[in-house]
Design an enzyme around this catalytic site. Structure first.
Site, PDB file in Angstrom:
ATOM      1  N   THR A 119       0.881  -1.252   0.122  1.00 38.29           N
ATOM      2  CA  THR A 119       0.150  -0.031   0.139  1.00 38.29           C
ATOM      3  C   THR A 119       0.901   1.329  -0.013  1.00 38.29           C
ATOM      4  OG1 THR A 119      -1.540   1.440   1.484  1.00 38.29           O
ATOM      5  CG2 THR A 119      -0.028  -0.290   2.491  1.00 38.29           C
ATOM      6  N   TYR A 143      -1.763  -0.194  10.527  1.00 37.52           N
ATOM      7  CA  TYR A 143      -1.730  -0.723   9.154  1.00 37.52           C
ATOM      8  C   TYR A 143      -0.922  -0.485   8.214  1.00 37.52           C
ATOM      9  CZ  TYR A 143      -3.430  -1.030   4.311  1.00 37.52           C
ATOM     10  OH  TYR A 143      -3.159  -1.544   2.983  1.00 37.52           O
TER      11      TYR A 143
END
Length: 327
Positions: A119, A143
């Site tokens: 990501t 995350y």
């Protein structure tokens, strides 16, 4: 290489299922490995499904021995940023420990081609835009940190264990299969396009915009929306690249074009022809004002060029959400 089996871990989820569709269209045999905590059994349409958890080494060994995949695509992660702040332990257990368990099983099975779903959150707050792969990586939430830890581990596996990997750093995945067979279906939903479409469909009371005073062209945040089928195509190209002997590499996946929240909402109104209430509220902690990819490296390494623009993203998403009954 067509005809090869590819294990798609997390293949019942949003991006994983679209990648299974693309693998099948290109002659591969996708085998889904999923615990179905967030994935959907209905999305397993292009190959067999094996139920299991990436933290379960014995189950992984069993599935790898049974199917003998040539490569592994790894999508199985907890992804909701806000939830990672509330419950970081679950993110470390699944995203880090689970991935390390999967890597150990892959090594034991003699598999050395691994594609990792990462990501742009590993970059943290952008120092320059568009972001390229040399941008510093300072994630600002659990995350993003769990994804960054796995990226670091993969670099070590490459250097010391000869496991080659392609790390794919997504920007904003969006859209759906144009035939409406699968699409975006998260519980709860946190992504802008499905939330705005649900507002246009009357399924929720309007849409909230976090911040209207950013230093952007209209004061709202800028994001790089990339069609999920373009992401799927990049993953299949990454598999082919590794099976041909390609070296480990990290690549951005985005269009290189930024869209503000206001522009996005306007485009959704244009496609749906259904105005909906929009409320502007304060900024959300941790939001970057602009996240746009430099995708030159993915083009150079994989020959990958995004095919779909924002209107096609929204049209495919609208068709999926308007007809789907997952509400």
């Amino acid at each position: 290489m067509a005809g090869e089996t590819v294990l798609v871990v997390g293949g019942a989820g949003y991006i994983g299922s679209h990648t299974c569709l693309d693998l099948a269209n290109k002659g591969y045999k996708p085998v889904v490995f999923d615990n179905f905590s967030n994935g959907h059994r209905e999305f397993v349409k292009w190959g067999p499904a094996e139920e299991g958890d990436i933290r379960d080494r014995a189950r992984l060994d069993e599935v790898l021995a049974k199917h003998k995949p040539a490569a592994i695509l790894h999508f199985a992660a907890l992804i909701e940023v806000g939830e990672s702040v509330k419950d970081p332990v679950s993110f470390y257990e699944n995203n880090v420990i689970g991935t390390l368990t999967l890597l150990s099983a892959a090594q034991a099975a003699g598999i050395n081609a691994f594609v990792f779903s990462s990501t742009c959150a590993t970059y943290g707050l952008p120092q320059s835009v568009p972001l390229d792969e040399t941008h510093r990586q300072v994630p600002i939430n659990p995350y993003g940190r769990t994804k960054y830890i796995v990226e670091q581990a993969l670099a070590d596996y490459d250097q010391y264990r000869s496991l080659r990997s392609v790390v794919l750093r997504y920007f904003n995945a969006a859209g759906a299969d144009f035939q409406g067979r699968i699409g975006e279906w998260h519980q709860p939903e946190t992504h802008a396009i499905p939330l705005a479409i649900d507002a246009a469909l009357g399924r929720r009371q309007g849409f909230k915009v976090f911040g209207s005073d950013y230093e952007t062209r209209d004061g709202t945040c800028v994001r790089d929306y990339i069609h999920v089928l373009d992401l799927a195509d990049a993953h299949v190209r990454a598999v082919e690249y590794l099976l041909k002997g390609g070296e480990s590499v990290a690549l951005n996946l985005g269009t290189g074009t930024g869209t503000t929240v206001k522009e996005l909402l306007g485009a959704i109104e244009d496609v749906s022809n259904r105005p909906f209430p929009v409320e502007y509220i304060g900024r959300r902690e941790g939001d970057s004002h602009t996240l746009v990819a430099n995708n030159d490296k993915a083009r150079d390494v994989l020959g990958w060029v995004p095919q779909y623009d924002l209107s096609q993203i929204i049209r495919s998403a609208w068709d999926w959400h308007a007809k789907s009954n997952q509400h």
